[in-house]
Scaffold this active site. Sequence first.
Site, PDB file in Angstrom:
ATOM      1  N   ALA A 118       0.860  -1.186   0.000  1.00 34.06           N
ATOM      2  CA  ALA A 118       0.000   0.000   0.000  1.00 34.06           C
ATOM      3  C   ALA A 118       0.895   1.234   0.000  1.00 34.06           C
ATOM      4  CB  ALA A 118      -0.868  -0.016   1.255  1.00 34.06           C
TER       5      ALA A 118
ATOM      6  N   GLY B 111       0.360  -5.093   0.451  1.00 34.93           N
ATOM      7  CA  GLY B 111      -0.789  -5.030  -0.455  1.00 34.93           C
ATOM      8  C   GLY B 111      -0.478  -5.542  -1.851  1.00 34.93           C
TER       9      GLY B 111
ATOM     10  N   GLU C 256      -0.813  -9.227  -1.519  1.00 36.04           N
ATOM     11  CA  GLU C 256      -2.240  -9.488  -1.283  1.00 36.04           C
ATOM     12  C   GLU C 256      -3.037  -9.377  -2.589  1.00 36.04           C
ATOM     13  OE1 GLU C 256      -2.413  -6.560   1.932  1.00 36.04           O
ATOM     14  OE2 GLU C 256      -3.085  -8.163   3.270  1.00 36.04           O
TER      15      GLU C 256
ATOM     16  N   GLU D  98       3.973  -5.801   6.884  1.00 37.48           N
ATOM     17  CA  GLU D  98       3.177  -4.766   7.554  1.00 37.48           C
ATOM     18  C   GLU D  98       3.529  -4.607   9.025  1.00 37.48           C
ATOM     19  OE1 GLU D  98       2.078  -6.873   5.331  1.00 37.48           O
ATOM     20  OE2 GLU D  98       0.574  -5.962   4.038  1.00 37.48           O
TER      21      GLU D  98
HETATM   22  C1  3H9 Z   1       0.419  -2.471   3.278  1.00 38.80           C
HETATM   23  O1  3H9 Z   1       0.665  -2.921   2.199  1.00 38.80           O
HETATM   24  C2  3H9 Z   1      -0.907  -2.592   3.965  1.00 38.80           C
HETATM   25  C3  3H9 Z   1      -1.807  -3.596   3.311  1.00 38.80           C
HETATM   26  O2  3H9 Z   1      -1.636  -4.859   3.868  1.00 38.80           O
HETATM   27  C4  3H9 Z   1      -3.259  -3.289   3.589  1.00 38.80           C
HETATM   28  C5  3H9 Z   1      -3.834  -2.070   2.991  1.00 38.80           C
HETATM   29  C6  3H9 Z   1      -5.312  -1.921   3.318  1.00 38.80           C
HETATM   30  N1  3H9 Z   1       4.663   3.558   0.153  1.00 38.80           N
HETATM   31  O3  3H9 Z   1      13.299   1.635   0.680  1.00 38.80           O
HETATM   32  P1  3H9 Z   1      13.757   2.418  -0.496  1.00 38.80           P
HETATM   33  C7  3H9 Z   1       9.494   4.897  -0.993  1.00 38.80           C
HETATM   34  S1  3H9 Z   1       1.583  -1.599   4.127  1.00 38.80           S
HETATM   35  C8  3H9 Z   1       5.171   4.777  -0.113  1.00 38.80           C
HETATM   36  O4  3H9 Z   1      14.811   3.423  -0.296  1.00 38.80           O
HETATM   37  P2  3H9 Z   1      14.848   0.017  -1.654  1.00 38.80           P
HETATM   38  C9  3H9 Z   1      10.572   5.172   0.038  1.00 38.80           C
HETATM   39  O5  3H9 Z   1      10.117   6.045   1.031  1.00 38.80           O
HETATM   40  C10 3H9 Z   1       2.990  -1.576   3.056  1.00 38.80           C
HETATM   41  N2  3H9 Z   1       6.489   4.977  -0.373  1.00 38.80           N
HETATM   42  O6  3H9 Z   1      14.187   1.457  -1.702  1.00 38.80           O
HETATM   43  C11 3H9 Z   1      11.646   5.795  -0.832  1.00 38.80           C
HETATM   44  O7  3H9 Z   1      11.277   7.141  -1.081  1.00 38.80           O
HETATM   45  P3  3H9 Z   1      12.381   8.261  -1.286  1.00 38.80           P
HETATM   46  C12 3H9 Z   1       3.684  -2.864   3.012  1.00 38.80           C
HETATM   47  C13 3H9 Z   1       7.291   3.915  -0.368  1.00 38.80           C
HETATM   48  O8  3H9 Z   1      15.083  -0.367  -3.057  1.00 38.80           O
HETATM   49  C14 3H9 Z   1      11.519   5.024  -2.138  1.00 38.80           C
HETATM   50  O9  3H9 Z   1      10.207   4.470  -2.139  1.00 38.80           O
HETATM   51  N3  3H9 Z   1       4.911  -2.732   2.241  1.00 38.80           N
HETATM   52  C15 3H9 Z   1       6.823   2.623  -0.107  1.00 38.80           C
HETATM   53  O10 3H9 Z   1      15.966  -0.014  -0.674  1.00 38.80           O
HETATM   54  C16 3H9 Z   1      12.524   3.906  -2.278  1.00 38.80           C
HETATM   55  O11 3H9 Z   1      12.459   3.087  -1.122  1.00 38.80           O
HETATM   56  C17 3H9 Z   1       6.046  -2.352   2.798  1.00 38.80           C
HETATM   57  O12 3H9 Z   1       6.132  -2.137   3.985  1.00 38.80           O
HETATM   58  C18 3H9 Z   1       5.441   2.464   0.163  1.00 38.80           C
HETATM   59  N4  3H9 Z   1       4.905   1.247   0.406  1.00 38.80           N
HETATM   60  O13 3H9 Z   1      13.718  -0.939  -1.059  1.00 38.80           O
HETATM   61  C19 3H9 Z   1       7.230  -2.209   1.884  1.00 38.80           C
HETATM   62  N5  3H9 Z   1       7.854   1.755  -0.159  1.00 38.80           N
HETATM   63  O14 3H9 Z   1      13.153   7.856  -2.486  1.00 38.80           O
HETATM   64  C20 3H9 Z   1       7.990  -0.965   2.201  1.00 38.80           C
HETATM   65  C21 3H9 Z   1       8.944   2.492  -0.467  1.00 38.80           C
HETATM   66  O15 3H9 Z   1      11.591   9.517  -1.395  1.00 38.80           O
HETATM   67  N6  3H9 Z   1       9.090  -0.752   1.299  1.00 38.80           N
HETATM   68  N7  3H9 Z   1       8.607   3.786  -0.596  1.00 38.80           N
HETATM   69  O16 3H9 Z   1      13.208   8.214  -0.025  1.00 38.80           O
HETATM   70  C22 3H9 Z   1      10.244  -1.433   1.350  1.00 38.80           C
HETATM   71  O17 3H9 Z   1      10.413  -2.338   2.121  1.00 38.80           O
HETATM   72  C23 3H9 Z   1      11.341  -0.999   0.432  1.00 38.80           C
HETATM   73  O18 3H9 Z   1      11.064   0.313   0.024  1.00 38.80           O
HETATM   74  C24 3H9 Z   1      11.507  -1.853  -0.845  1.00 38.80           C
HETATM   75  C25 3H9 Z   1      12.542  -1.190  -1.771  1.00 38.80           C
HETATM   76  C26 3H9 Z   1      11.998  -3.239  -0.438  1.00 38.80           C
HETATM   77  C27 3H9 Z   1      10.222  -1.982  -1.596  1.00 38.80           C
END
Ligand code: 3H9
Length: 693
Positions: free
Chosen positions: A66, A105, A108, A128
């Site tokens: 999400a 998400g 999911e 999450e």
């Molecule tokens: C969810 O899904 C809830 C659902 O179950 C239910 C819904 C009803 N959103 O980490 P990075 C940005 S909760 C917005 O440096 P990497 C991050 O801030 C979500 N922004 O890259 C950064 O911005 P900036 C569950 C996001 O290659 C840029 O992207 N998912 C999101 O080292 C690059 O990120 C997670 O918790 C996001 N979801 O790693 C996954 N994700 O460049 C969270 C990233 O401005 N994300 N950004 O600083 C991660 O674990 C890592 O970002 C990922 C990439 C592995 C994807």
Amino acid sequence: MTAITDMVDLETRDAVAVVSVDNPPVNALSAGVRTGLYEAVTRADADDAVKAVLIICKGRTFIAGADIREFGKPPKGTPGPKVQAAIEGASKPVISAIHGTALGGGLETALCCHYRVAVSSAQFGLPEVKLGLLPGGGGTQRLPRVVGVQKSLEMMISGDRVDADFALACGLIDEIVDDLMEGGLAFAKKVADEGRPLVKVRDATGKIEEARKDPELFATFRKSIARKTRGFEAPEDIVQCVEDAVSKSFDEGIQGERERFVGLVSGQQSAAQRYYFFAERQANKIPNLPKDLALIPVNTVGIIGAGTMGGGIAMNFLNAGISVIIVETAQEALDRGLAVVSKNYERSASRGRITMDDVEQRMAKLTPTLNMEDISSCDLVVEAVFENMDLKKEIFTRLDSFMKEGAILASNTSALNLNEIASVTKRPEMVIGHHYFSPANVMKLLEVVRGDKTSDAVLATTMALSKKIGKVAAVSGVCPGFIGNRMLAQRGVQAQKMIFEGPMPWDVDDVLYDFGFPMGPFAMGDLAGLDIGWDKSKSRGETVRDRLCEMDRRGQKTGAGYYNYDSQTRAKSPEPMVEELIKEFSEKIGKARREFSKEEILQRCIYPMINEGAKILEEGMSYRPSDIDVVWVNGYGWPVYRGGPMFYADSIGLDNVMARLKEFQKQDGDDFWEPAALINKLVTEGKGFKDIT
Ligand code: 3H9
């Protein structure tokens, strides 16, 4: 190709509707993606020329979850459940083609598809929990039906990912493809041509039935995670959702998941953890760097000192495939250092974290030497000798004499004046602080110390390198103790003062433990050794610590310190003699002892830290309040569900903090409590640390 929204396109290729998501950087499931997916899938479903639908993402990854920035804001776009119902309920097969990381998400959404294919490098997870949430898009109900109840619990509680081989073996994906688009298209056509059924994960019962046979499953699992999840709300909610998955219908399970998700997403813990997610990423960004700044290539690292610290630091680089030359002054110390590194790796291998091949490869990249000049051609040197200014200056003078031009010279000092260290070289712009935390191969934090003359290139290279070696970095300016130890010292002063006024060390420790720290300052002192910096020959019993050390109660290593330690279990218990000793000191310094509430103990420990944090900001020693929080969460065990000291200050109200500081000042008559000018200013303007940009 038709643009459905600015984030989703639709085109038909060979009777397969290709729905492509393009929402850089991580294809988060933002409003535009949800609406686009819904419109595209329903349109394709209604199109007679379409036999199957393929959901695929552009850029570096499949949907990574999400959009975290949308939480807590008014809902926009098509709601998630409506998108999922459109996918799962489509009349023709919907397939997702996965690369990068299908997380939260994103996974999911994929679990609502009838089939999933992935490239071999893809990873899958429901992280999450790291945001103080539970998977709220059906993940708690669908994942157990695919990977099994036990495995799904492990995945959701750790937030860890699984790889494509595992996913294929357990049925999370149906095929591994070489080429994402071509492989995905071929698979979609095959499914349509063969008239395969529309498989709905929600209907799968096998793994749920299996879990029902083990009535102890949840109790055993809860016990296994109790220590790690202490204080966190989300893990228990996740377990309850999975219990529902086993004992209730799918729809009832989804209902429970939604209710618990709403509770968590509107709660303080998730707000703190979401804040922290962005804080960590922000901390790696240096303001006002020239855009075209060239980084310094770092392929070889020299480490001076093969003690616990030097060895641990070396492991970080070796793990990232970077060659290390490690220097000691005596063969015995060098051998000992190498043996510790090798033993650590072997332990990791025995636990299955790495293979014996990995151990060999890493050790092969580690070169020991007794000759410091052997590191002269290294790109980076990290000095990791003990904290002594004269020694550090001597080493930097030598380094300056033989290190190649352009090498970065780093000191692992935890408190000394980096500018003074740099001043002995003719290249202070190449000098920087790399403050690692012990054990350096485990602790995530790298406190980067920017000297007054440190160049942009050296700083930017360090920040990029920190990511490469798996650290979370935050920058501090040069001040005594930098960010972390400078604030810790303030807490220490109050903890020591308080025990003469009322609470005993265990009372203080218990309050901080209950707050969420792994241990309080006295237990920490016992763990580190009370004799650090204590000199037997000069000890005159003037402090409690002196007296304890004189009695050979030097902490855990001697079986006793402030506490007594059980020789078998290492469990600690209060010692009545220590209590008497403290009371004796109270009397000696004329302090009347009184009752303290837990709240007062907490405030006396935490508020001086907040005040010091404000001074650090005021002096420009930290770029932003959130960097201070990153230091405390990663280096000092501040509970992430409270965001860090600066976030915490905002959450309890900076005006309340200031009022209390003033009360303490009145009560104590000590300038120590004078609120920082920055706190005064923010409170006057009705602002908090969060408003500092
Ligand atoms: C969810 O899904 C809830 C659902 O179950 C239910 C819904 C009803 N959103 O980490 P990075 C940005 S909760 C917005 O440096 P990497 C991050 O801030 C979500 N922004 O890259 C950064 O911005 P900036 C569950 C996001 O290659 C840029 O992207 N998912 C999101 O080292 C690059 O990120 C997670 O918790 C996001 N979801 O790693 C996954 N994700 O460049 C969270 C990233 O401005 N994300 N950004 O600083 C991660 O674990 C890592 O970002 C990922 C990439 C592995 C994807």
